[in-house]
Design a protein around this motif. Sequence first.
Motif, PDB file in Angstrom:
ATOM      1  N   THR A  76       0.573   1.519  -0.646  1.00  0.00           N
ATOM      2  CA  THR A  76       1.061   1.697   0.732  1.00  0.00           C
ATOM      3  C   THR A  76      -0.023   1.286   1.728  1.00  0.00           C
ATOM      4  OG1 THR A  76       2.444   3.523  -0.006  1.00  0.00           O
ATOM      5  CG2 THR A  76       2.054   3.364   2.368  1.00  0.00           C
ATOM      6  N   ILE A  83      -1.077   5.399   6.792  1.00  0.00           N
ATOM      7  CA  ILE A  83       0.054   6.282   6.455  1.00  0.00           C
ATOM      8  C   ILE A  83       0.215   7.279   7.608  1.00  0.00           C
ATOM      9  CG2 ILE A  83       1.017   7.962   4.822  1.00  0.00           C
ATOM     10  CD1 ILE A  83      -0.989   6.832   2.714  1.00  0.00           C
ATOM     11  N   PHE A  86       4.310  11.468   5.604  1.00  0.00           N
ATOM     12  CA  PHE A  86       4.500  11.584   4.153  1.00  0.00           C
ATOM     13  C   PHE A  86       5.619  12.593   3.895  1.00  0.00           C
ATOM     14  CE2 PHE A  86       2.476  13.465   0.073  1.00  0.00           C
ATOM     15  CZ  PHE A  86       3.247  12.631  -0.737  1.00  0.00           C
ATOM     16  N   VAL A 125      -2.882  11.466  -0.318  1.00  0.00           N
ATOM     17  CA  VAL A 125      -2.479  11.043   1.039  1.00  0.00           C
ATOM     18  C   VAL A 125      -3.418  11.647   2.094  1.00  0.00           C
ATOM     19  CG1 VAL A 125      -0.677  11.301   2.807  1.00  0.00           C
ATOM     20  CG2 VAL A 125      -0.056  10.593   0.488  1.00  0.00           C
TER      21      VAL A 125
END
Length: 257
Positions: A76, A83, A86, A125
Motif C-alpha cells: 500500500t 495510509i 485503516f 499500519v
Amino acid sequence: MKDKVIIITGAAMGLGLATAEYLAAKGAKLSLVDYNGDALDDAVKKLKEINSEVELLTVKADVSSEEAVKNYVDKTVETFGRIDGFYNNAGIEGKQAPLTEYDQEIFKKVIDINLMGVYYGLRYVIPVMQKQKYGKIVNVASVGGIRGVANQTAYVASKHAVSGMTKNAALEYGRDGILTNAIAPGAILTPMVAEAFKQVNPDDPKAAETEYAQRNPTKRLGLPKEVATVVSFLLSEENGYVSGQTIAIDGGESNMY
Ligand code: NAD
C-alpha cells in the motif's frame, strides 16, 4: 474522503465491500485485502462500475499471517505513498457450540484471524501513520465485543479483545495524531450472518432471520451501508476527537435488559 488512502481488510464481501463501495463513490484510493482472490476480482468490477476512475490496489492475503499483513501494508505504501485510514475488518464467526463443547481447532482459528489478524494490522499500519503524524483506524468488533452471545465463546472472546486493543491503541498513539475506534455491529445482513442463520435453522434460515429481527427495537436487521456511513465518518477528517470508543451499530438492541 477524496484521494484519501484507505486499507480495507475483508474487502471482497459483506461489510468490507459495502464500505469499499461507499468510499469509492467518494473518490478515496483503496487498498483492498482479502484471502478470497476470486471474490476480490468481482469486488474490483463492482467498484469500477460505481466509479470508473477509482484507484485500486488488491492484495490477496490471509490476515492471520504476520508476513502477509506486513506485505499488504508495504504494498500500500509503495503504491500510494501513505495510509490515511485503516478499516481493520476481516473476521470470521467460527461455529456455534456451547463453551465446553467448542472445537478447539476452530477456537484457535477464530482467535488467529479475529484477534491476531487485527493486532498484526495495527502493528504494521501504526508506524506508517506515526511518521505521517496522521491516521484514522476503525477496528471491527461486534455486539459480541460488548455482551455475551450464547454458543459463540471464541467469537465473543476475540471481539472483546478487539475492543480492548482499540482502547490501548487510542491511549498510546493519540499523541501521534492517530485516532483509533472500534465498531460493534449487531446483526447486519451479510454472507456471514446468512451462514449463521443456516446454522440456527438449516431447514428454514429465513424463519430464523425473521425471529431474530423481532428482538431488535427497529424490528429489522441492519444493512451493510448503514455500517459504511459510520465507518466513513470515523475514517474521515470530520472525526477530530472521537477515539478509543466501541460504537454499537445495532438499532439500539445492546441497551436492552
Ligand atoms: P463476510 O463473511 O460477509 O465477509 C468477510 C470477508 O472477510 C470475506 O470477503 C472473507 O473472504 C474475508 N476474510 C475472512 N477471513 C479472512 C482472513 N483471514 N484474511 C483475509 N480475508 C478474510 O463477513 P461480514 O459480515 O462482512 O463481517 C466482517 C466483519 O464484521 C467481521 O470481523 C465480523 O466479525 C464483523 N461483524 C459482522 C456482523 C454482521 O452482522 N455481519 C456483526 C458484527 C461484527
